[in-house]
Design an enzyme around this catalytic site. Sequence first.
Site, PDB file in Angstrom:
ATOM      1  N   HIS A 118      32.015  48.495  44.146  1.00 33.35           N
ATOM      2  CA  HIS A 118      33.307  49.081  43.784  1.00 33.35           C
ATOM      3  C   HIS A 118      33.931  49.657  45.047  1.00 33.35           C
ATOM      4  O   HIS A 118      33.819  50.853  45.333  1.00 33.35           O
ATOM      5  CB  HIS A 118      33.106  50.167  42.719  1.00 33.35           C
ATOM      6  CG  HIS A 118      34.375  50.604  42.058  1.00 33.35           C
ATOM      7  ND1 HIS A 118      35.157  49.770  41.291  1.00 33.35           N
ATOM      8  CD2 HIS A 118      34.992  51.807  42.034  1.00 33.35           C
ATOM      9  CE1 HIS A 118      36.188  50.426  40.827  1.00 33.35           C
ATOM     10  NE2 HIS A 118      36.131  51.669  41.273  1.00 33.35           N
ATOM     11  N   ASP A 177      30.348  44.867  41.517  1.00 29.93           N
ATOM     12  CA  ASP A 177      30.925  46.138  41.069  1.00 29.93           C
ATOM     13  C   ASP A 177      30.159  46.653  39.854  1.00 29.93           C
ATOM     14  O   ASP A 177      30.144  46.018  38.796  1.00 29.93           O
ATOM     15  CB  ASP A 177      32.404  45.937  40.721  1.00 29.93           C
ATOM     16  CG  ASP A 177      33.157  47.252  40.581  1.00 29.93           C
ATOM     17  OD1 ASP A 177      32.539  48.263  40.210  1.00 29.93           O
ATOM     18  OD2 ASP A 177      34.379  47.254  40.831  1.00 29.93           O
ATOM     19  N   SER A 193      41.186  50.699  41.353  1.00 32.66           N
ATOM     20  CA  SER A 193      40.418  51.222  40.233  1.00 32.66           C
ATOM     21  C   SER A 193      41.360  51.812  39.167  1.00 32.66           C
ATOM     22  O   SER A 193      42.240  51.122  38.658  1.00 32.66           O
ATOM     23  CB  SER A 193      39.408  52.252  40.750  1.00 32.66           C
ATOM     24  OG  SER A 193      38.460  52.586  39.777  1.00 32.66           O
TER      25      SER A 193
END
Length: 221
Positions: free
Chosen positions: A201, A170, A116
């Site tokens: 995610h 996601d 991320s």
Amino acid sequence: MDTSPLESVIVDTGAHPDTCILWLHGLGADGHDFEPIVPELPLPPGAAVRFVFPHAPVRPVTLNNGMAMRAWYDFRALDPGRGEDHAQVGETVALIQELVARARGEHQRVILGGFSQGGAVALLAGLGEGPAPDAVFALSTYLPDADKAGIALAQRTRGLPVFMAHGSMDAVIPVDFGRRSARALQALGVDLQWHEYPMPHSVCGDEVRDLGAWLTPLLPG
């Protein structure tokens, strides 16, 4: 005395590790977040690897109502490429490149990666001018705007091994951001391996397996 610019969690898989893998966590997590993944990676038996999981600095995050948390940079809006504090992105990239340089002095091979927000920093740090890793992996993430962050992309990136993976479901960083970033990396000439998985995610078992398979030939024989 440890003069490293960031406190880190360190996990060695063998004595006298010849490879260092720097792994950057996501927004609001810390260096312990991916520590449990080390024994899950299908690395070659006897591989001596030092995993370094730095803790990001604690700072207010606008997107989260100004709450202070571990973050590599401030997100003013969840709009990758435009919603970041670009000055903080540039400062953090310089900090991570310092870690790469330190690792280079102690290890034969240095691999940089992250998840991320940490993956976004890893991509820019790996592609920008300055101390360079031998390979980069970026999970559920995107390539930030290098110009806005004041980072010049390096010519040496042609042929750089890069592993990118993203969840098709996601909702935090939509997969299209990852796909666009992958196309941008291909245009730069990196040696890209791209994967998509039916997940949100997060990280899944197939992804860990594929990452381990990508890492294996990069380790010194």
